[in-house]
Write an enzyme that holds these catalytic residues in place. Structure first.
Site, PDB file in Angstrom:
ATOM      1  N   ASP A   1       0.855  -1.257  -0.046  1.00 31.48           N
ATOM      2  CA  ASP A   1      -0.032   0.109   0.126  1.00 31.48           C
ATOM      3  C   ASP A   1       0.811   1.277  -0.045  1.00 31.48           C
ATOM      4  OD1 ASP A   1      -2.755   1.141   0.424  1.00 31.48           O
ATOM      5  OD2 ASP A   1      -1.926   2.049   2.193  1.00 31.48           O
TER       6      ASP A   1
ATOM      7  N   GLU B   1       1.673  -0.393  -5.090  1.00 33.56           N
ATOM      8  CA  GLU B   1       0.452   0.717  -5.349  1.00 33.56           C
ATOM      9  C   GLU B   1       1.614   2.048  -5.589  1.00 33.56           C
ATOM     10  OE1 GLU B   1      -3.622   2.422  -3.545  1.00 33.56           O
ATOM     11  OE2 GLU B   1      -1.813   2.291  -2.073  1.00 33.56           O
TER      12      GLU B   1
END
Length: 651
Positions: free
Chosen positions: A326, A362
């Site tokens: 993330d 990401e």
């Protein structure tokens, strides 16, 4: 020579007890607190001894697996100087592998001098056997399925009620059967490590259902994985037996300790200055490159070690196939900005246990220079939001988007061919946990996040969505059919694209979140997949697409097209696209002809993928006479229905 246990952090079992070790540079004193089997009563306290390496250690005899413990750290309390030492705060070991209860927000966690032993989870001493480690299961061009564990399983009628909502539920035969039916290669589990709710949620009577607010990086959340690492290991093994890989979505960019008004739970209390990033010259000002109030200092050696040890733990003790990171630029960020060759990223790629694992970034955060799509080092795969947006814009009917669609279908060479690279590392997706579901994308022009309690201010405003004539829910059969048709076309486009692809749970079945595009705090029917109402037509369509993708080798190749017959772009006339066709702002049709190996027959064939985003059927000729619709086998009649994608094979 130091003992092997002296080189480790966390807890190491010995023949007569255990060695405890925790890192802190600024703490004046760290104490180990032992608790009874219920984690309620403190039974002993031991002072740790600081070494020259800033590791504080103590050996305790007579304790064993199952022991509950926590730490207290003493020193200066001066938040303006970045110092948060408060011995009244019980602290979770950053290396904790199991916790006796979930984190629960309480204002006491932020108040200096108030004891929190009754609130903070106790770490549990564990002894984890080694997992059977195999080669990662995710072929080139593979199909990843993003799963939120509880929403995916909590309403499944075949899963025993005591198991629903947990990691163990993913190993149930009915779940595996569904994953196999739609052709999933690997599931990507949204965070299952221990998290705490954001402090504004309790007053709204909401809870975080996504888990992107971690406290302990290694410890699995007892709500999702009550059996700890054993439960995860057994679930991974069951999925592996079915030929399905497991990827963990991990959050190393921030923690749930939040901004200076947040809780003191672990790293903040152990050494806030060293574990988090601070504005240069302002030690009391936490950097907020994540939008959550703090940013973990991933370039610091002690944090780098924690990250690598965490990843190794999940590989060695659970056997997972890989990881999705993330807000991954934070992991590669230093004081000078994002560095693709940064030490932490390099350490992942060099580690013996990690170097062959699937790694997915990401590639953006909100910090300076935070958009890094295409810049992560190989073999990192990267979420491609450009593909997401360009495919949406094409099907929404935006002008001058035919060329953009072709670029995304071909693997986004404009992004991933930089630095002389010869293959794509894209992860193409249409929707993810953060945003509209696929059905909501074609049912709403605007977000509807009122249930989040923020007056619809939260969530993305630019969704490139459309509603097919009525906003939100409707009983109109024509509009409902048009929405299903659009979802089918979007799915077909995704499965026809070069690169790894990702689908979010339920998007193959028409799942809706009632137009909520930021449902992180909706741990309820808004996000739970209702298995009794899934759209079986869409499920069958997805299964067909997955079978096509597996049968024809062109979809598992990741090299960029050379234009030597491996790909042709056709106009509706069946002739090669010309400048006028590409430049036509409202061109409704596009044909992509691919040279491929047919894995079923072993022969080389040509496969055509035809797109019509128009609202009227269109004629589409294909060169030659041997084209048949696939998989029906019907002779191609040169009619391309409105809002559709068709596959044809030349025989």
């Amino acid at each position: 020579m130091p003992k092997p246990s002296d080189l480790r952090l966390g807890v190491t079992l010995t023949s007569d007890g255990a060695d405890f070790a925790v890192w802190s540079h600024h703490a004046g004193r760290i104490e180990l607190c032992l608790f009874d089997a219920e984690g309620k009563k403190e039974t002993a306290r031991h002072r740790l001894v600081r070494g020259r390496d800033d590791i504080h250690r103590v050996s305790v005899q007579g304790i064993a697996v199952g022991q509950r413990y926590g730490y207290r750290a003493s020193g200066t309390y001066d938040p303006d100087r970045g110092l948060w030492f408060d011995p009244s705060k019980l602290l979770v070991d950053p290396y904790a592998r199991e916790l006796d209860r979930p984190f629960r927000h309480d204002t006491k966690l932020s108040v200096f001098g108030v004891d929190t032993a009754d609130l903070v989870p106790k770490a549990i001493l564990t002894s984890d056997p080694l997992a059977k480690i195999r080669n990662p299961i995710l072929p080139p061009g593979g199909f990843i399925y993003e799963v939120a564990v509880k929403p995916f399983t909590i309403l499944h009628p075949d899963i025993p009620e005591t198991t629903r909502g947990t990691v163990a539920a993913l190993a149930h035969p009915s779940v595996i059967a569904h994953l196999k039916k739609i052709g999933v290669d690997a599931i990507e589990l949204m965070p299952i490590t221990a998290w705490i709710d954001e402090r504004h949620l309790p007053s709204l009577k909401l809870t975080n259902g996504w888990g992107y607010n971690p406290v302990a990086f290694m410890a699995l959340d007892p709500r999702l994985c009550p059996g700890g690492v054993r439960e995860l290991r057994e679930t991974v093994s069951a999925l592996h037996q079915a030929g399905i890989g497991v990827i963990l979505d991990l959050v190393f960019n921030h923690t749930g300790e939040s901004d200076r008004h947040g809780a003191t739970l672990s790293m903040r209390g152990l050494d806030n200055l060293s574990y988090y990033r601070h504005v240069p010259g302002e030690p009391g000002h936490l950097v907020n490159d994540t939008g959550t109030g703090n940013t973990v200092a991933c370039d610091a050696p002690q944090v780098r070690r924690l990250i690598i040890d965490t990843l190794r733990h999940f590989v060695v003790h659970a056997g997972v196939d890989g990881f999705r990171f993330d807000l991954a630029p934070v992991i590669g960020r230093t004081a000078g900005g994002f560095e693709p060759e940064g030490e932490t990223l390099k350490a992942m790629l060099a580690d013996e246990a990690l170097k062959d694992r699937v790694l997915i970034a990401e590639p953006w955060d909100i910090g300076p220079g935070g958009y890094q799509l295409g810049n992560f080092p190989a073999p990192f795969l990267e979420w491609n939001d450009r593909a997401r947006d360009d495919i949406r814009r094409y099907w929404r009917g935006e002008r001058w988007t035919t060329g953009a669609l072709a670029t995304r279908l071909a693997g986004s060479s404009d992004i991933f061919a930089r630095h002389g690279r010869q293959s794509t590392r894209t992860v193409n997706f249409l929707a993810a946990h953060d945003g509209f579901t696929l059905m909501d994308l074609v049912s709403n022009e605007n977000k509807h996040n009122q249930a989040n309690g923020e007056e619809n201010r939260d969530g993305h405003n630019d969704n490139f969505s459309w509603n097919n004539g009525i906003e939100g829910e409707t009983d109109d059969p024509v509009i409902l059919e048009n929405r299903r048709r659009d979802v089918e076309a979007l799915l077909s486009t995704l499965f026809a694209s070069r690169g790894t692809i990702m689908l979010t749970m339920g998007d193959e079945a028409g799942r809706s979140q009632r137009g909520n595009n930021n449902a992180y705090a909706q741990d309820n029917e808004i996000t739970w997949l209702d298995w009794s109402t899934i759209d079986k037509t869409l499920v069958e369509h997805t299964a067909t697409l997955a079978a096509i993708r597996k049968r024809f080798a062109v979809f598992s190749e990741t090299g960029f097209f050379a234009g030597n017959g491996d790909i042709e772009w056709l106009a509706g006339s069946g002739q090669p696209m010309e400048v006028g066709d590409w430049d036509n702002p409202d061109n409704p049709v596009l044909g992509m002809v691919l040279a491929s190996l047919d894995r079923k027959t072993g022969s080389k064939i040509r496969l055509a993928v035809l797109f019509n985003r128009g609202h009227e059927q269109a004629s589409f000729a294909l060169p030659g006479w041997g084209w048949k619709h696939f998989p029906s086998g019907d002779l191609w009649n040169q009619v391309l229905p409105a809002r559709s994608v068709r596959f044809c094979i030349e025989e």
